[in-house]
Design a protein around this motif. Structure first.
Motif, PDB file in Angstrom:
ATOM      1  N   CYS A  80       0.816  -1.219   0.000  1.00 13.28           N
ATOM      2  CA  CYS A  80       0.000   0.000   0.000  1.00 13.28           C
ATOM      3  C   CYS A  80       0.844   1.261   0.000  1.00 13.28           C
ATOM      4  O   CYS A  80       0.361   2.333  -0.412  1.00 13.28           O
ATOM      5  CB  CYS A  80      -0.934  -0.004   1.202  1.00 13.28           C
ATOM      6  N   SER A  81       2.086   1.177   0.459  1.00 14.32           N
ATOM      7  CA  SER A  81       2.957   2.345   0.404  1.00 14.32           C
ATOM      8  C   SER A  81       3.328   2.733  -1.023  1.00 14.32           C
ATOM      9  O   SER A  81       3.813   3.849  -1.257  1.00 14.32           O
ATOM     10  CB  SER A  81       4.234   2.075   1.207  1.00 14.32           C
ATOM     11  N   GLN A  82       3.098   1.848  -1.987  1.00 15.08           N
ATOM     12  CA  GLN A  82       3.392   2.125  -3.391  1.00 15.08           C
ATOM     13  C   GLN A  82       2.172   2.657  -4.138  1.00 15.08           C
ATOM     14  O   GLN A  82       2.208   2.778  -5.362  1.00 15.08           O
ATOM     15  CB  GLN A  82       3.891   0.859  -4.075  1.00 15.08           C
ATOM     16  N   ALA A  83       1.104   2.997  -3.424  1.00 18.22           N
ATOM     17  CA  ALA A  83      -0.144   3.383  -4.089  1.00 18.22           C
ATOM     18  C   ALA A  83       0.020   4.637  -4.928  1.00 18.22           C
ATOM     19  O   ALA A  83      -0.474   4.722  -6.062  1.00 18.22           O
ATOM     20  CB  ALA A  83      -1.240   3.573  -3.036  1.00 18.22           C
ATOM     21  N   ARG A  84       0.726   5.626  -4.400  1.00 15.15           N
ATOM     22  CA  ARG A  84       0.849   6.888  -5.136  1.00 15.15           C
ATOM     23  C   ARG A  84       1.736   6.764  -6.368  1.00 15.15           C
ATOM     24  O   ARG A  84       1.736   7.667  -7.214  1.00 15.15           O
ATOM     25  CB  ARG A  84       1.405   7.965  -4.205  1.00 15.15           C
TER      26      ARG A  84
ATOM     27  N   HIS B  41      -2.733   7.969 -10.266  1.00 20.06           N
ATOM     28  CA  HIS B  41      -2.465   9.377 -10.557  1.00 20.06           C
ATOM     29  C   HIS B  41      -3.773  10.164 -10.542  1.00 20.06           C
ATOM     30  O   HIS B  41      -4.873   9.596 -10.539  1.00 20.06           O
ATOM     31  CB  HIS B  41      -1.770   9.511 -11.916  1.00 20.06           C
ATOM     32  N   ALA B  42      -3.627  11.485 -10.542  1.00 14.60           N
ATOM     33  CA  ALA B  42      -4.791  12.363 -10.441  1.00 14.60           C
ATOM     34  C   ALA B  42      -5.665  12.260 -11.695  1.00 14.60           C
ATOM     35  O   ALA B  42      -5.154  12.077 -12.814  1.00 14.60           O
ATOM     36  CB  ALA B  42      -4.329  13.810 -10.232  1.00 14.60           C
ATOM     37  N   ASP B  43      -6.965  12.373 -11.479  1.00 14.98           N
ATOM     38  CA  ASP B  43      -7.973  12.400 -12.555  1.00 14.98           C
ATOM     39  C   ASP B  43      -8.029  11.094 -13.348  1.00 14.98           C
ATOM     40  O   ASP B  43      -8.525  11.073 -14.482  1.00 14.98           O
ATOM     41  CB  ASP B  43      -7.728  13.571 -13.521  1.00 14.98           C
ATOM     42  N   GLU B  44      -7.526  10.021 -12.790  1.00 14.48           N
ATOM     43  CA  GLU B  44      -7.634   8.722 -13.457  1.00 14.48           C
ATOM     44  C   GLU B  44      -8.969   8.075 -13.120  1.00 14.48           C
ATOM     45  O   GLU B  44      -9.546   8.306 -12.051  1.00 14.48           O
ATOM     46  CB  GLU B  44      -6.500   7.781 -13.025  1.00 14.48           C
ATOM     47  N   LEU B  45      -9.444   7.241 -14.030  1.00 14.92           N
ATOM     48  CA  LEU B  45     -10.640   6.437 -13.797  1.00 14.92           C
ATOM     49  C   LEU B  45     -10.193   4.997 -13.626  1.00 14.92           C
ATOM     50  O   LEU B  45      -9.737   4.351 -14.575  1.00 14.92           O
ATOM     51  CB  LEU B  45     -11.619   6.567 -14.971  1.00 14.92           C
ATOM     52  N   LEU B  46     -10.306   4.483 -12.413  1.00 10.62           N
ATOM     53  CA  LEU B  46      -9.871   3.131 -12.090  1.00 10.62           C
ATOM     54  C   LEU B  46     -11.067   2.196 -12.056  1.00 10.62           C
ATOM     55  O   LEU B  46     -12.200   2.618 -11.817  1.00 10.62           O
ATOM     56  CB  LEU B  46      -9.152   3.100 -10.736  1.00 10.62           C
TER      57      LEU B  46
ATOM     58  N   ALA C  66      -5.967   8.159  -1.908  1.00  8.41           N
ATOM     59  CA  ALA C  66      -7.165   9.016  -1.981  1.00  8.41           C
ATOM     60  C   ALA C  66      -6.814  10.472  -2.260  1.00  8.41           C
ATOM     61  O   ALA C  66      -7.632  11.219  -2.831  1.00  8.41           O
ATOM     62  CB  ALA C  66      -7.956   8.907  -0.682  1.00  8.41           C
ATOM     63  N   GLN C  67      -5.606  10.934  -1.898  1.00 13.71           N
ATOM     64  CA  GLN C  67      -5.221  12.315  -2.129  1.00 13.71           C
ATOM     65  C   GLN C  67      -5.020  12.635  -3.606  1.00 13.71           C
ATOM     66  O   GLN C  67      -4.927  13.799  -3.975  1.00 13.71           O
ATOM     67  CB  GLN C  67      -3.944  12.630  -1.355  1.00 13.71           C
ATOM     68  N   ARG C  68      -4.942  11.606  -4.446  1.00 11.95           N
ATOM     69  CA  ARG C  68      -4.767  11.824  -5.884  1.00 11.95           C
ATOM     70  C   ARG C  68      -6.049  12.315  -6.562  1.00 11.95           C
ATOM     71  O   ARG C  68      -6.009  12.744  -7.709  1.00 11.95           O
ATOM     72  CB  ARG C  68      -4.319  10.522  -6.560  1.00 11.95           C
ATOM     73  N   ARG C  69      -7.174  12.226  -5.885  1.00 13.57           N
ATOM     74  CA  ARG C  69      -8.457  12.679  -6.427  1.00 13.57           C
ATOM     75  C   ARG C  69      -8.799  11.953  -7.737  1.00 13.57           C
ATOM     76  O   ARG C  69      -9.030  12.553  -8.779  1.00 13.57           O
ATOM     77  CB  ARG C  69      -8.442  14.200  -6.661  1.00 13.57           C
TER      78      ARG C  69
ATOM     79  N   ALA D 290     -16.241   5.650  -0.221  1.00 12.60           N
ATOM     80  CA  ALA D 290     -16.908   6.933  -0.414  1.00 12.60           C
ATOM     81  C   ALA D 290     -16.774   7.816   0.816  1.00 12.60           C
ATOM     82  O   ALA D 290     -16.616   9.044   0.709  1.00 12.60           O
ATOM     83  CB  ALA D 290     -18.376   6.705  -0.757  1.00 12.60           C
ATOM     84  N   SER D 291     -16.833   7.208   1.996  1.00 15.07           N
ATOM     85  CA  SER D 291     -16.654   7.981   3.222  1.00 15.07           C
ATOM     86  C   SER D 291     -15.235   8.493   3.377  1.00 15.07           C
ATOM     87  O   SER D 291     -14.985   9.444   4.134  1.00 15.07           O
ATOM     88  CB  SER D 291     -17.022   7.125   4.436  1.00 15.07           C
ATOM     89  N   SER D 292     -14.265   7.890   2.646  1.00 14.52           N
ATOM     90  CA  SER D 292     -12.875   8.351   2.678  1.00 14.52           C
ATOM     91  C   SER D 292     -12.586   9.418   1.640  1.00 14.52           C
ATOM     92  O   SER D 292     -11.428   9.859   1.517  1.00 14.52           O
ATOM     93  CB  SER D 292     -11.922   7.166   2.463  1.00 14.52           C
ATOM     94  N   GLY D 293     -13.589   9.820   0.877  1.00 15.76           N
ATOM     95  CA  GLY D 293     -13.403  10.871  -0.108  1.00 15.76           C
ATOM     96  C   GLY D 293     -13.169  10.387  -1.521  1.00 15.76           C
ATOM     97  O   GLY D 293     -12.798  11.192  -2.391  1.00 15.76           O
ATOM     98  N   VAL D 294     -13.380   9.103  -1.799  1.00 13.31           N
ATOM     99  CA  VAL D 294     -13.191   8.560  -3.140  1.00 13.31           C
ATOM    100  C   VAL D 294     -14.525   8.581  -3.878  1.00 13.31           C
ATOM    101  O   VAL D 294     -15.553   8.146  -3.328  1.00 13.31           O
ATOM    102  CB  VAL D 294     -12.630   7.126  -3.082  1.00 13.31           C
ATOM    103  N   ALA D 295     -14.526   9.065  -5.113  1.00  9.95           N
ATOM    104  CA  ALA D 295     -15.732   9.079  -5.935  1.00  9.95           C
ATOM    105  C   ALA D 295     -15.944   7.682  -6.519  1.00  9.95           C
ATOM    106  O   ALA D 295     -15.228   7.265  -7.443  1.00  9.95           O
ATOM    107  CB  ALA D 295     -15.603  10.113  -7.048  1.00  9.95           C
ATOM    108  N   VAL D 296     -16.907   6.944  -5.995  1.00 19.91           N
ATOM    109  CA  VAL D 296     -17.119   5.539  -6.351  1.00 19.91           C
ATOM    110  C   VAL D 296     -18.438   5.395  -7.096  1.00 19.91           C
ATOM    111  O   VAL D 296     -19.459   5.988  -6.710  1.00 19.91           O
ATOM    112  CB  VAL D 296     -17.116   4.639  -5.098  1.00 19.91           C
TER     113      VAL D 296
END
Length: 377
Positions: A183-187, A191-196, A213-216, A238-244
């Motif tokens: 999980c430390s390799q997540a960033r 990347h930002a504005d990606e659709l996973l 989650a900070q990548r938005r 979703a409660s952590s700020g991720v658009a799901v």
């Protein structure tokens, strides 16, 4: 004529006897993995039965918990083996592993931990032999040519319990830090504005996405076989700020052209870069390959198995695919696979404790983790 027939029969019998004796001589020089499995003591027979019952009853769930319980069991076994040679330790550990594999063939993580401990026994025996000067002054050619005979030195007596406890402590520390290391390799991968896109509920994937989650980014979660757990994971993210966005698993082909990256977790990583995942994962990775979407698989090292596909054809209960109350049950023959086989050409990258690895590099990791003599327990 009768005498000649008797002579021919006697010569054939002698040939069989000589061949049998030669085979016995070769088997005596082979590694412990090639010999007969040692019978378990009644004490550890009960311990293994309890372990199997805990897994089957659901008291012990998850690959991580299974791996930790297996390591604890093997540590207890090695600690009770007093004045045991390396050969006897390998036999005792293999006996436990063989019993686990026969009772729980789908729990490949338990067999992987047995192989890791067997590798530790062999390494400690080799280092002890080097310290005593048994292999000093030998050329590489002599070492290679003497490899079969060198295996017989596993019968030399040396107290390996202390060094093996250190190996097991390192293995336990590796298991505890595996999730955080990945999980430390997540960033680095999100990347930002990606659709996973991910599939089903997975604790490792959820923690990985939380760390990024900070990548938005935006996330599409395709429902797995357990719909309730998939929705619960989507609610926590979703409660952590991720658009799901939660979609049905049959809609992955429709949304795949818009996806930037597929992020999933698997049950087991097989040789050659293939993997076993949840049922339905193959259709998702096939769609990703068709639309040239990279597939990133999160896989701790304890999930790497040296077994091939033909060892892993297991079926689940039919009600997981069709409910018992459905009208088609009385007329249909339901085959519900427990896992899906994902070929290596469907996977772009494996993220392990040691970083990213391509599917073609898995064979190298397997050679570092396990000894080739212990692939078959």
């Amino acid at each position: 004529i009768k005498n000649s027939l008797k002579t021919n029969c006697l010569s054939k019998q002698l040939n069989l006897v000589f061949k049998g004796s030669s085979y016995l001589f070769i088997a005596h020089k082979m590694s412990p993995s090639a010999g007969k499995t040692k019978e378990l003591d009644s004490k550890y027979d009960e311990v293994v039965v309890k372990f199997v019952s805990d897994v089957r009853s659901g008291k012990l769930q998850g690959s991580y918990n299974t791996a930790v319980s297996t390591v604890n069991l093997l540590e207890q076994l090695i600690g009770d083996c007093q004045n045991a040679t390396a050969f006897e330790l390998c036999g005792a550990v293999r006996a436990v592993g063989n019993r686990m594999c026969r009772a729980l063939p789908q729990e490949l993580v338990a067999a992987n931990m047995v192989r890791r401990v067997l590798r530790a026994i062999r390494d400690e025996h080799s280092s002890h032999a080097n310290q005593t000067g048994d292999s000093l002054g030998e050329s590489l050619q002599r070492l290679v040519l003497a490899a079969p005979a060198r295996r017989a030195t596993l019968g030399e007596r040396a107290d390996l319990r202390g060094p093996l406890r250190d190996h097991i402590a390192e293995l336990r520390a590796e298991l505890e830090s595996s999730k955080s290391s990945i999980c430390s390799q997540a960033r680095e991968h999100v990347h930002a504005d990606e659709l996973l896109l991910t599939y089903g509920a997975s604790g490792l994937v959820e923690k990985f996405l939380r760390n990024a989650a900070q990548r938005r980014y935006r996330l599409i979660l395709a429902e797995g076989s357990d719909v309730a757990q998939s929705h619960a994971m989507a609610s926590r993210l979703a409660s952590s700020g991720v658009a799901v966005t939660v979609v049905d698993n049959a809609s992955v082909c429709a949304v795949m052209p818009r996806v930037n990256k597929v992020l999933v977790s698997v049950r087991t990583v097989l040789p050659g870069g293939a993997a076993l995942g949840a049922a339905g994962l193959h259709a998702l990775t096939a769609a990703a390959r068709y639309y040239s979407v990279p597939v990133v698989v999160l896989a701790p090292l304890y999930k790497l198995s040296p077994l091939h596909q033909h060892h892993c054809n297991w079926l689940s209960t039919p009600h997981t695919a069709v409910p018992y109350g459905a009208l088609a049950v009385s007329e249909a023959h339901v085959v519900a696979p427990l896992y899906d086989f994902v070929p290596p050409d469907h996977i772009t990258l494996f993220v392990t404790n040691l970083g990213g690895s391509s599917p073609s590099y898995i064979y190298r990791l397997l050679s570092e983790l396990y000894d080739s003599n212990d692939h078959q327990l």
